[in-house]
Design a protein around this motif. Sequence first.
Motif, short mmCIF file in Angstrom:
data_model
loop_
_atom_site.label_atom_id
_atom_site.label_comp_id
_atom_site.label_asym_id
_atom_site.label_seq_id
_atom_site.Cartn_x
_atom_site.Cartn_y
_atom_site.Cartn_z
N UNK A 31 0.86 -1.18 0.00
CA UNK A 31 0.00 0.00 0.00
C UNK A 31 0.89 1.23 0.00
N UNK A 32 0.54 2.21 -0.81
CA UNK A 32 1.32 3.44 -0.85
C UNK A 32 0.41 4.61 -1.17
N UNK A 33 0.36 5.56 -0.25
CA UNK A 33 -0.40 6.78 -0.44
C UNK A 33 0.31 7.88 0.34
N UNK A 34 0.01 9.13 0.09
CA UNK A 34 0.72 10.20 0.80
C UNK A 34 0.64 10.03 2.32
N UNK A 35 1.80 9.98 2.95
CA UNK A 35 1.87 9.88 4.40
C UNK A 35 1.75 8.48 4.96
N UNK A 36 1.55 7.48 4.10
CA UNK A 36 1.37 6.11 4.60
C UNK A 36 1.86 5.11 3.54
N UNK A 37 2.79 4.26 3.95
CA UNK A 37 3.28 3.20 3.07
C UNK A 37 3.39 1.92 3.90
#
Length: 353
Positions: free
Chosen positions: A224-230
Amino acid sequence: MPTEIQLQDRPDEEYRDQLFDVLADAEAGDTFDVVADRDIDPQLVRYQLEHDRSLEWEYAHPDAEPRELRVTVGEPLADDSLGTIDVRDLKPQRRHEALLGIFDDLAMGEGFVLVNDHDPKPLYHELKSMHGDVIEWDYASKGDGEWRVEIVKTGDSEATDEDVVTRYDVREIPKQERHPTIHHRYGMISEGGTMELIAPHEPRPLQREFRQQYGDAFTWEVVESEPGRCRVQITKTDSTSESEASAADDDATAAPSDDESMEVTEELDVRDLPPAQRHEEIFQAYADLDTGTGFVLVNDHDPKPLYHQFDAEAGPEFRWTYRQKDPGEFRVLIGKAEPPAGGTPDEETEVPF
């Protein structure tokens, strides 16, 4: 004379019932020698929760198969008191397995007292990362080889069904604790097990560090990869290039050339010591070293997690050199060299997150 409780080769539905039935008829001070083909620490904590009766137990040998332990029945627990588990005689890998299982089994409002030989704060980060903000964590005592923590589950777990051994949200861990925490726990995972990390972005410097430390003996997958969280899942595998991994590991932990002239003051063989005493003996031996001296640590398994703890805490004069790597016998020169000119390094040294 202790009564024997034989739990080997029992179906799951009979295992706990037999143990609880025998303990329920016991009086304070009664002792039982239990023989089991699995760890029963979660069942003994569960008994204390359900029967409000204290228990103490000690393994005949922390790693023996089958499990042989002596259980002593104590007095009824006082109101609002919690059952206790003392993990100081368990190897680190079994400590985490037992404690994670115990916490999983807790209902909201239930808890236990953990007794450990060092600050178990990494467990707090692990539980919070896996279950959410549902942990009440209160220190009852600290230091001198006995840390007591009251741990209570305060709400419904947010744990997912994903097949991971452990999970750490590194965003919640202080920067200087991240490396030791991750490497220490990863070292306990069995082959095929998966550790999940949640970071503000993909921790590529950590990936390079893993490659240097462990060679090809792991897989790395961004799920999972999204702004502020991976979210990254790291799975321990059987390396196809073990010699290359070993060489990389030696390079990562090898000491500078001044180690060849370091005076060896003693050989410290900790193989016959209970796990609870090993770290205390090793750190005391290091504290007693003079500059330019070292000792040879003899252990029954690779003490790599200890290296990361020293590396994080001991300072630039710390030295670590493998001298032997054989099944059942690892030898490491641990020494204290002259500190580099210019003093200690900047405490704000960047870590790979």
